[in-house]
Scaffold this motif. Structure first.
Motif, short mmCIF file in Angstrom:
data_model
loop_
_atom_site.label_atom_id
_atom_site.label_comp_id
_atom_site.label_asym_id
_atom_site.label_seq_id
_atom_site.Cartn_x
_atom_site.Cartn_y
_atom_site.Cartn_z
N LEU A 195 8.78 -9.85 -5.84
CA LEU A 195 7.79 -10.53 -5.01
C LEU A 195 6.39 -10.21 -5.52
N TRP A 196 5.40 -10.79 -4.91
CA TRP A 196 4.04 -10.61 -5.39
C TRP A 196 3.07 -10.60 -4.21
N GLY A 197 1.84 -10.16 -4.49
CA GLY A 197 0.77 -10.21 -3.51
C GLY A 197 1.07 -9.42 -2.25
N PRO A 198 0.68 -9.96 -1.10
CA PRO A 198 0.87 -9.24 0.17
C PRO A 198 2.33 -9.01 0.51
N LEU A 199 3.23 -9.89 0.07
CA LEU A 199 4.65 -9.68 0.35
C LEU A 199 5.17 -8.45 -0.37
N GLN A 200 4.75 -8.27 -1.62
CA GLN A 200 5.19 -7.10 -2.38
C GLN A 200 4.69 -5.81 -1.72
N SER A 201 3.43 -5.81 -1.29
CA SER A 201 2.89 -4.62 -0.62
C SER A 201 3.65 -4.32 0.66
N PHE A 202 3.99 -5.37 1.41
CA PHE A 202 4.71 -5.19 2.67
C PHE A 202 6.11 -4.62 2.42
N VAL A 203 6.79 -5.12 1.39
CA VAL A 203 8.14 -4.63 1.07
C VAL A 203 8.08 -3.17 0.64
#
Length: 410
Positions: A195-203
């Motif tokens: 994933l990338w961006g805010p989704l990656q940070s959330f994961v």
């Protein structure tokens, strides 16, 4: 020259994606650096179809399709692919076909027919699949198949919304997990890598939250052993706590099932110590598990899952039918009405703004904590045994709070 109005190549290809590059369109594929001998230059029409053609129009002869379907999967057509790309796409499809065939397997002739290539090409690809890509293959009676319990599993290709669905499931798992599952942490880490961006940070934050849970290696070992027994249809010897004593039995693990009730997971299957009847065992009570070599025939679990689904927690095996009727006050009627609680539920509006919930359950024991959680906003009308149990529980709580703040629970 007479021209026909057809979509431009960009319009044709904008709806398709190329494998290995989810965001790549035909335009970026065609615009990539071209190697010597590349045929990409011949794909896109050069100039207009004729002197009378309007912008965006091309003759049918000049429009070369850029994508095609191979056994249900879209790939660039031969004009847009190098030999290496064609072979890579074919290997991906070859592995997919073998995994879908399962233990039945496929012959080289069947594979050649589905892939649209020669038998000799399939033979070379099978060798590459095994030696270069490390896919464990075996052949029996001229039928190729992938060995069971292969590790790692086949690559999983997800789009953004499918990844979001898995993330939702993992977030629910995090909410109810009271221990660390290192395999779940690893799965979250791998999801975050793609994933990338805010989704990656959330994961990644989700993975860190899972790592903070206490880790109990013995329980991890039990869970992994039962998972392997389930996947390989192998019997498992278990030691489990029953009250103050420890008992042993051999089970056929049909499947594992988590439940929000009690934040627990269970293994369901036949037990030798219970006359080979189907039983449920809470994983937290299993002290040890050992995988056996002997196997069992995998059952058809549709009826079993349906039976479990009739219980409130989804884990009780019983055939009784108890009618439950609960009235809810107007203060909580909205929350009750907007939620799907159970397959048997019937919601009926009441005068004054309340709502009535009717259920049919095999057992009411697991329902008691849920009813109590609504406090005075829920009133049990049926059955009388549930109403009396709720009333007695609230009476004891009221007496306890009225006596002294220092009094321990009775």
């Amino acid at each position: 020259m007479q021209t026909a109005s057809v979509p431009s190549p960009m319009a044709i290809t904008r709806k398709r994606r190329f494998p290995g590059s989810p965001m790549a369109s035909a335009a970026t594929w065609a615009a990539r650096p071209k190697s010597k001998g590349s045929r990409i230059a011949s794909i896109l029409p050069q100039g207009r179809a004729g002197k009378d053609a309007r912008p965006g129009q091309h003759s049918r002869q000049e429009v070369t399709p850029l994508v095609g379907r191979v056994a249900g999967t879209w790939f660039p057509t031969e004009d847009a692919m190098t030999e290496q790309t064609r072979r890579a796409a074919r290997l991906i499809e070859l592995e997919r076909l073998l995994r879908r065939a399962g233990s039945r397997g496929l012959t080289t002739r069947e594979l050649a027919g589905q892939l649209g290539c020669s038998v000799r090409t399939v033979q070379r690809d099978l060798q590459s699949l095994e030696l270069d890509l490390r896919v464990p293959l075996t052949i029996e009676a001229r039928r190729w198949r992938i060995l069971e319990a292969a590790d790692p599993l086949a690559p999983l290709h997800l789009n953004l919304h499918e990844a979001r669905a898995i993330l939702f499931a993992l977030r629910l798992f995090l909410r109810y997990a009271d221990e660390q599952d290192p395999d779940a942490v690893s799965a979250v880490d791998k999801l975050g890598e793609v994933l990338w961006g805010p989704l990656q940070s959330f994961v990644r934050l989700t993975a860190e939250q899972l790592r903070r849970r206490p880790s109990i290696q013995d329980r991890v070992d039990v869970l992994r052993t039962l998972t392997e027994g389930w996947a390989q249809t192998r019997r498992v010897d278990i030691e489990y706590r029953h009250g103050d004593e420890t008992r042993t039995t051999t089970i056929e693990p049909y499947f594992l099932e988590p439940t929000a009730t009690g934040l627990a997971s269970y293994v369901i299957g036949r037990s030798s110590a219970h006359g080979n009847q189907i039983r449920t065992f809470k994983l937290d009570r299993i002290a040890n598990a050992r995988l056996r070599d002997d196997r069992f025939d995998p059952p058809v679990v549709d009826g079993l899952l349906e039976q479990l689904g009739r219980s409130w927690s989804g884990i009780v095996l019983a055939d009784d039918e108890v009618r439950v009727v609960i009235d809810f006050s107007p203060a909580v009627a909205g929350r009750v009405s907007e939620t799907f609680w159970h397959p048997s539920q019937v919601l009926t509006p009441l005068e004054g703004g309340g709502v009535r919930l009717e259920l049919v359950l095999p057992s009411i024991l697991e329902l008691l904590p849920w009813v109590r959680s609504w406090g005075h906003d829920a009133f049990v009308r049926e059955p009388a045994s549930l109403r009396d149990a709720v009333a007695a529980s609230f009476a004891r709580a009221a007496a306890q709070y009225a006596s002294s703040a220092d009094s321990p629970p009775a």
